[in-house]
Design a protein around this motif. Structure first.
Motif, PDB file in Angstrom:
ATOM      1  N   ILE A 166       0.847  -1.187   0.000  1.00 31.62           N
ATOM      2  CA  ILE A 166       0.000   0.000   0.000  1.00 31.62           C
ATOM      3  C   ILE A 166       0.885   1.241   0.000  1.00 31.62           C
ATOM      4  O   ILE A 166       1.786   1.386   0.837  1.00 31.62           O
ATOM      5  N   VAL A 167       0.647   2.116  -0.951  1.00 30.93           N
ATOM      6  CA  VAL A 167       1.346   3.390  -1.032  1.00 30.93           C
ATOM      7  C   VAL A 167       0.352   4.475  -0.652  1.00 30.93           C
ATOM      8  O   VAL A 167      -0.686   4.628  -1.304  1.00 30.93           O
ATOM      9  N   ASN A 168       0.658   5.218   0.398  1.00 32.09           N
ATOM     10  CA  ASN A 168      -0.237   6.253   0.896  1.00 32.09           C
ATOM     11  C   ASN A 168       0.278   7.616   0.438  1.00 32.09           C
ATOM     12  O   ASN A 168       1.273   8.129   0.938  1.00 32.09           O
ATOM     13  N   TYR A 169      -0.420   8.202  -0.532  1.00 33.05           N
ATOM     14  CA  TYR A 169      -0.005   9.497  -1.073  1.00 33.05           C
ATOM     15  C   TYR A 169      -0.408  10.661  -0.158  1.00 33.05           C
ATOM     16  O   TYR A 169       0.180  11.737  -0.231  1.00 33.05           O
ATOM     17  N   SER A 170      -1.404  10.430   0.690  1.00 33.60           N
ATOM     18  CA  SER A 170      -1.889  11.519   1.541  1.00 33.60           C
ATOM     19  C   SER A 170      -1.026  11.738   2.769  1.00 33.60           C
ATOM     20  O   SER A 170      -1.126  12.770   3.416  1.00 33.60           O
ATOM     21  N   ARG A 171      -0.202  10.766   3.110  1.00 38.11           N
ATOM     22  CA  ARG A 171       0.582  10.866   4.337  1.00 38.11           C
ATOM     23  C   ARG A 171       1.988  11.422   4.115  1.00 38.11           C
ATOM     24  O   ARG A 171       2.789  11.463   5.044  1.00 38.11           O
ATOM     25  N   ARG A 172       2.332  11.852   2.886  1.00 34.64           N
ATOM     26  CA  ARG A 172       3.669  12.397   2.660  1.00 34.64           C
ATOM     27  C   ARG A 172       3.797  13.758   3.335  1.00 34.64           C
ATOM     28  O   ARG A 172       2.806  14.488   3.496  1.00 34.64           O
ATOM     29  N   ASN A 173       5.027  14.109   3.707  1.00 33.34           N
ATOM     30  CA  ASN A 173       5.268  15.372   4.394  1.00 33.34           C
ATOM     31  C   ASN A 173       5.861  16.441   3.469  1.00 33.34           C
ATOM     32  O   ASN A 173       6.095  17.562   3.884  1.00 33.34           O
ATOM     33  N   LYS A 174       6.137  16.073   2.206  1.00 34.60           N
ATOM     34  CA  LYS A 174       6.642  17.034   1.224  1.00 34.60           C
ATOM     35  C   LYS A 174       6.363  16.488  -0.167  1.00 34.60           C
ATOM     36  O   LYS A 174       6.056  15.304  -0.329  1.00 34.60           O
ATOM     37  N   CYS A 175       6.460  17.360  -1.167  1.00 37.85           N
ATOM     38  CA  CYS A 175       6.152  16.974  -2.543  1.00 37.85           C
ATOM     39  C   CYS A 175       7.432  17.003  -3.392  1.00 37.85           C
ATOM     40  O   CYS A 175       8.305  17.866  -3.197  1.00 37.85           O
TER      41      CYS A 175
ATOM     42  N   ASP B 211       2.842  19.782   2.328  1.00 35.96           N
ATOM     43  CA  ASP B 211       1.990  18.634   2.012  1.00 35.96           C
ATOM     44  C   ASP B 211       0.683  19.086   1.376  1.00 35.96           C
ATOM     45  O   ASP B 211      -0.189  18.268   1.089  1.00 35.96           O
ATOM     46  N   ASN B 212       0.565  20.380   1.158  1.00 32.84           N
ATOM     47  CA  ASN B 212      -0.606  20.927   0.485  1.00 32.84           C
ATOM     48  C   ASN B 212      -0.336  20.971  -1.007  1.00 32.84           C
ATOM     49  O   ASN B 212       0.542  21.701  -1.479  1.00 32.84           O
ATOM     50  N   TYR B 213      -1.086  20.185  -1.750  1.00 28.44           N
ATOM     51  CA  TYR B 213      -0.777  20.062  -3.174  1.00 28.44           C
ATOM     52  C   TYR B 213      -1.065  21.344  -3.945  1.00 28.44           C
ATOM     53  O   TYR B 213      -0.397  21.646  -4.933  1.00 28.44           O
TER      54      TYR B 213
END
Length: 578
Positions: A443-452, A516-518
């Motif tokens: 499972i890859v969680n894209y919402s839990r990243r801390n930077k882009c 983390d705000n896209y």
């Protein structure tokens, strides 16, 4: 001689004190002394003395009904029930069966010749070896020594004798009384007795047609119990209608709260009705035992119902607190815990209730165990999914609202249930994934990243002069270093000429944007891309056509596009998770 006088005076005073308080001592000993079951003689003597005391209490109670005198009668019945082997009687019926057995015994023994105590085993000091059982002369009623259990080595009236007492009574009830007693039939006095709230003048005006005994209970009592049950049913129906109206509006906590009041009201009605029926109507015999079994079974069913609702009510009350979001993973975990707790609690209550009405708990548990094993084999996938859901709750690879990649699919998590999880795909479709499968997936969680990640590859013409290429690399590094949102540590950001492909030169730009705000990331990315293209234009460097980009570059572009699509989807479908 003075000490003789003092001793004599002291003895006289002591004798007077003892004489004056002798009735008090006798009353206390009579009220508190337990029945003696150490031998057949002691058991029989305790039985005869207890019946005599019981008749005395009934006579006193009939003359002046009061709750205190009623409690004394109940206490005496409780003492006498210790003379009976009631181990095979359901717990719910032991009081009724024991009380009826004692009145049957009173009416049977009074029609038999008196038994000399010395002829009963244990009645003489010379009796050393006591038999295992003794039969009351002229009857089949036996007093036997108990083997094992809480009453081991006590001499009690056997269970088989208790079961036959009603038949023995009906055989001798018309025979003459051979011993002095206050009542020719204590059993009839018992079944006709009423509580303090029902005065004697009311029972005396009951028509004779309603005094006919059915199932060892007068008909008028059966009708009165039916009226009480009907009144309880009417109140319960009216309260159910009120709760149905109140549950239609408000939160889930309000709905469950009103739903919980229904079994609570039923338990309150049961307590009031049970107290009135037992204490004041006093049913007896077969009708009483049947009514008791039915009411006890209904009581435990309602208790199980109340506990079931209470488990969910507690969970929803916690979820309704400001600390937990209503659609978070913690909320789903609490609901799952409530469901498991409800099932376990209800099962335990029903098993205990079944034991109370005579269904052996051990046998029931064994049967449930065998049935549960068979059910587990049949529902193996369901159990596997349940444990998969528990694993997801414990590991927390995602939260409700997170955008994840699982297998070859991506989407936003909407719910994690006991059997499956629901994920909203990027095209809007709802995907249901078994928990056991999801727990085994990467499972890859894209919402839990801390930077882009900012990653782009520039494809330059192959004839670009080295001086301009070097100048471009230096200016790109300065550009990224000047951006405050770009992370600057451990060799980042990175601007490198990565090689020569077919027909072009590749320059790769990598940087972490600290957000983390896209939406904010898109603003920074747009600003950087515009600055990069302005720099390329100022240095008069040409880019190749997209159609001649190498396969590796195409894959990178596709990956970047896919990640951008996911990020965009995350932004538009994000939910407050915790």
């Amino acid at each position: 001689m003075r000490w003789y006088r003092a001793l004599a005076v002291g003895c006289c005073a002591a004798w007077m004190i003892v004489a004056m308080n002798a009735p008090t001592y006798a009353m206390a000993e009579r009220a508190l002394s337990p029945v003696n079951t150490s031998s057949p003689s002691e058991t029989y003597q305790s039985l005869v003395a207890g019946i005599d005391r019981l008749e005395e209490l009934y006579t006193d109670y009939k003359a002046d009904k009061s709750f205190e005198k009623l409690r004394e009668i109940r206490y005496q019945f409780g003492r006498l029930r210790a003379l009976l082997d009631l181990a095979d009687v359901p717990s719910a019926n032991r009081v009724k069966v024991g009380n009826a057995a004692m009145t049957y015994l009173a009416d049977i023994l009074v029609r038999l010749p008196p038994v000399d105590v010395k002829d009963i085993p244990g009645g003489s000091p010379s009796d050393k070896a006591l038999p295992a059982r003794w039969t009351i002369p002229g009857t089949d009623i036996q007093i036997a020594k108990m083997e094992g259990g809480p009453q081991s080595d006590e001499y009690l009236i056997t269970a088989q004798s208790i079961a036959d007492l009603a038949d023995y009574y009906h055989r001798v009830e018309d025979l003459p009384v051979l011993q002095p007693r206050r009542y020719n039939s204590l059993h009839k006095e018992h079944i006709n007795a009423t509580g303090p709230l029902i005065p004697n003048w009311l029972t005396s005006h009951v028509p004779d047609a309603l005094k006919v005994v059915y199932l060892s209970t007068p008909l008028w009592k059966i009708i009165a119990i039916a009226i009480v049950a009907f009144a309880m049913l009417v109140v319960a129906v009216l309260w159910a209608r009120l709760t149905r109206i109140q549950r239609r509006r408000g939160s889930e906590v309000r709905r469950l709260g009103w739903q919980f009041t229904l079994p609570t009201m039923l338990l309150l009605l049961y307590s009031i009705g049970d107290w009135f029926v037992i204490s004041h109507l006093n049913p007896a015999g077969y009708f009483a035992t049947g009514e008791r079994l039915l009411s006890t079974a209904a009581f435990y069913v309602v208790v199980a119902w109340a506990v079931w609702i209470a488990c969910y009510l507690i969970a929803e009350t916690i979820i309704n607190s400001p600390r937990i979001a209503g659609n978070s993973l913690d909320a789903h975990l609490l609901r799952l815990t409530a469901r498991v707790a409800a099932i376990g609690s209800v099962g335990a209550i029903l098993i205990y209730g079944a034991n109370e009405i005579g269904i052996p708990a051990l046998g029931l548990i064994a049967g449930i165990g065998v049935g549960g094993f068979a059910l587990a084999l049949a529902a193996q996938s369901t159990i596997e999914n349940l444990f998969g859901g528990v694993a997801l709750f414990v590991d927390r690879p995602f939260r409700i609202g997170d955008v994840i990649s699982f297998g070859d699919q991506r989407g936003a998590v909407e719910m994690v249930g006991t059997r499956s999880s629901r994920i909203r795909a990027m095209d809007g479709t709802l995907v249901t994934v078994p928990n056991s499968d999801l727990a085994r997936m990467k499972i890859v969680n894209y919402s839990r990243r801390n930077k882009c990640l900012f990653i782009h590859t520039l494809a330059l013409q192959v004839d670009t002069p080295p001086a301009r290429l070097r100048q471009l690399l230096e200016r790109l590094r300065e550009l990224l270093a000047a951006e405050p949102m770009v992370e600057k540590k451990d060799g980042w950001p990175r601007v490198r000429w990565t090689g020569v492909a077919v027909g072009h030169l590749e320059v790769e730009i990598r940087a972490y944007v600290q957000t983390d705000n896209y939406t904010k990331f898109l603003d920074v990315q747009e600003s950087l891309l515009l600055s990069i293209f302005e720099l390329i234009e100022a240095l008069q460097i040409k880019l190749v056509q997209p159609r001649i980009v190498s396969t590796a570059g195409t894959e990178r572009i596709q990956r970047q596009s896919s990640e951008s699509h996911i990020d965009s989807y995350t932004e538009h479908t994000s939910v407050s998770a915790d």
